[in-house]
Design a protein around this motif. Structure first.
Motif, short mmCIF file in Angstrom:
data_model
loop_
_atom_site.label_atom_id
_atom_site.label_comp_id
_atom_site.label_asym_id
_atom_site.label_seq_id
_atom_site.Cartn_x
_atom_site.Cartn_y
_atom_site.Cartn_z
N LYS A 130 -6.27 31.73 63.13
CA LYS A 130 -5.59 33.02 63.26
C LYS A 130 -4.13 32.80 63.67
N GLU A 131 -3.96 31.92 64.64
CA GLU A 131 -2.60 31.60 65.11
C GLU A 131 -1.74 31.07 63.98
N TYR A 132 -2.34 30.33 63.05
CA TYR A 132 -1.57 29.73 61.95
C TYR A 132 -1.50 30.64 60.71
N GLY A 133 -1.94 31.88 60.89
CA GLY A 133 -1.73 32.85 59.81
C GLY A 133 -2.87 32.98 58.82
N TYR A 134 -4.02 32.38 59.15
CA TYR A 134 -5.17 32.53 58.26
C TYR A 134 -6.16 33.51 58.87
N LEU B 281 -11.41 27.10 57.14
CA LEU B 281 -10.18 27.39 56.39
C LEU B 281 -10.53 27.82 54.96
N HIS B 282 -11.51 27.12 54.36
CA HIS B 282 -11.97 27.49 53.01
C HIS B 282 -12.52 28.92 53.00
N GLU B 283 -13.27 29.25 54.06
CA GLU B 283 -13.84 30.60 54.13
C GLU B 283 -12.74 31.64 54.16
N LYS B 284 -11.68 31.36 54.93
CA LYS B 284 -10.54 32.29 55.00
C LYS B 284 -9.88 32.40 53.62
N MET B 285 -9.78 31.26 52.94
CA MET B 285 -9.18 31.28 51.60
C MET B 285 -10.00 32.15 50.66
N MET B 286 -11.32 32.02 50.76
CA MET B 286 -12.18 32.81 49.87
C MET B 286 -12.19 34.28 50.27
N MET B 287 -11.87 34.57 51.55
CA MET B 287 -11.73 35.97 51.95
C MET B 287 -10.48 36.58 51.32
N LYS C 127 -9.44 19.40 64.66
CA LYS C 127 -10.34 20.39 64.02
C LYS C 127 -9.74 21.79 63.85
N TRP C 128 -8.44 21.90 63.67
CA TRP C 128 -7.85 23.24 63.53
C TRP C 128 -8.45 24.00 62.35
N ARG C 129 -8.90 23.26 61.32
CA ARG C 129 -9.41 23.94 60.12
C ARG C 129 -10.74 24.65 60.37
N ASP C 130 -11.38 24.33 61.50
CA ASP C 130 -12.67 24.94 61.79
C ASP C 130 -12.63 25.79 63.04
N ASN C 131 -11.42 26.09 63.51
CA ASN C 131 -11.29 26.82 64.76
C ASN C 131 -10.70 28.21 64.50
N ASP C 132 -11.52 29.23 64.70
CA ASP C 132 -11.10 30.60 64.40
C ASP C 132 -9.80 30.98 65.09
N PHE C 133 -9.70 30.62 66.35
CA PHE C 133 -8.53 30.99 67.14
C PHE C 133 -7.26 30.35 66.55
N MET C 134 -7.35 29.05 66.27
CA MET C 134 -6.18 28.35 65.71
C MET C 134 -5.86 28.84 64.30
N ARG D 229 -3.27 28.99 49.67
CA ARG D 229 -4.25 29.34 50.69
C ARG D 229 -4.26 30.83 51.03
N HIS D 230 -3.28 31.57 50.53
CA HIS D 230 -3.18 33.00 50.84
C HIS D 230 -3.09 33.81 49.55
#
Ligand SMILES: Nc1nc2c(ncn2[C@@H]2O[C@H](COP(=O)(O)OP(=O)(O)OP(=O)(O)O)[C@@H](O)[C@H]2O)c(=O)[nH]1
Ligand SMILES: [Mg+2]
Length: 289
Positions: free
Chosen positions: A284-288, A68-74, A275-282, A39-40
């Motif tokens: 970020k908190e989880y390192g994505y 989460l997928h969007e963060k992975m693709m970033m 819904k943590w996978r769709d929550n920007d705040f969470m 994922r990173h």
């Protein structure tokens, strides 16, 4: 002295993380038989008398379905920009036309090498067919065939990689093999076990956060939260009478001890975060981020 960045791209499950580990001679990235394990962006710094290569493993390229997928693709996008050489990794059994479409869409401006992986157990004519398919593609400087799992042709691959790198001083000093903190790798090892032990959607709805890492006199005390989206998933992770979480804890601890070379006391807690996978705040908190 040669120094540069070599970034590995490909579809999920092509063997990118296995290749990073093979090149490094060390397990840095987690591997599983399931897609979307990574994922990173994970950097591996390989330093020798004559070169420093900074390899990057990246998440498999997919069409994002949630944040989460969007963060992975970033993480993939970030790696497109700073490479001196891109390795486009293909599983010999995957759909080559689809892989080609994705490679074209990356619009890479740096030299690209197509590396055909998983040639173990493959007939020579199949391998040649794959080489022929990619060798004249506009983005492809050359094709190399390997088995990352069996480490075949790795010396040739390494030699060819070095030929693309510029002369220069090392970017990183010292013996460090990566720029990520130990805590990150500990969390990843637990996540790898979750990919191995649990079926279906569980690994995809889960993330792991290490919230305590304390070096005591005789051991390292680690505590980690396993985040899931639903109560039912928490139940599955725990298993009947906590049997599954116990197994997860024991197997993860062994992996972490091998990685750290020290005794470990590991505590795992399962938390439900809808819904943590769709929550920007969470995320970020989880390192994505
Ligand atoms: N037979 C064979 N299997 C391989 C080889 N390389 C990797 N694999 C297997 O392919 C699967 C996926 O490997 P990974 O390294 O996790 O693949 P990845 O490209 O990093 O996957 P994502 O992180 O999901 O994008 C694992 O089961 C590996 O053991 C190879 O050379 N030969
Ligand atoms: Mg991977």
């Amino acid at each position: 002295m040669k120094a540069g960045f070599v970034n590995i791209f490909g579809r999920p499950n092509a063997g990118k993380s296995t290749l990073l580990n093979a090149l490094m001679g060390e397990k840095l990235a987690i591997v599983s038989s399931k897609v979307q394990t990574t994922r990173h962006r994970i950097k591996g710094i390989l330093t020798d008398k004559e070169y420093q290569v900074i390899f990057s493993d990246t998440p498999g390229i997919i069409e994002p379905k949630y944040k989460l997928h969007e963060k992975m693709m970033m993480a993939v996008k970030g790696a497109l920009e700073d490479a001196d050489l891109a390795i486009l990794l293909v599983d010999i059994k995957e759909d080559k036309t689809e892989a080609d479409t994705i490679f074209q869409s990356l619009r890479l401006k740096v030299p690209c090498m197509v590396v055909i992986n998983k040639t173990d157990g493959c007939k020579e004519d199949k391998i040649q067919e794959a080489v022929e398919f990619f060798k004249d593609k506009p983005y492809c400087k050359e094709v190399i065939t390997i088995s990352a799992l069996q480490k075949t042709n790795m010396d040739v691959l390494m030699q060819r990689i070095l030929s693309y790198l510029p002369e220069g001083e090392p970017f990183f000093e010292g013996e460090e093999m990566t720029d990520l903190p130990t805590k990150f790798f500990v969390g990843e090892l637990v996540r790898e076990k979750i990919f191995q032990l649990y079926k279906e959607e569980i690994p995809y709805h889960t993330t792991v956060i290490v919230n305590e890492f304390k070096e005591k006199t005789t051991l390292i005390k680690i505590s980690a939260n396993i985040i899931v989206q639903r109560d039912t998933q928490k139940g599955i992770l725990l298993g009947e009478a906590g049997k599954m979480i116990k197994q997860l804890g024991t197997e993860s601890r062994k992996e972490i001890e091998a990685f750290l070379g020290q005794k470990v006391f590991l505590e795992l807690f399962v938390k439900v975060k809808p819904k943590w996978r769709d929550n920007d705040f969470m995320l970020k908190e989880y390192g994505y981020s």
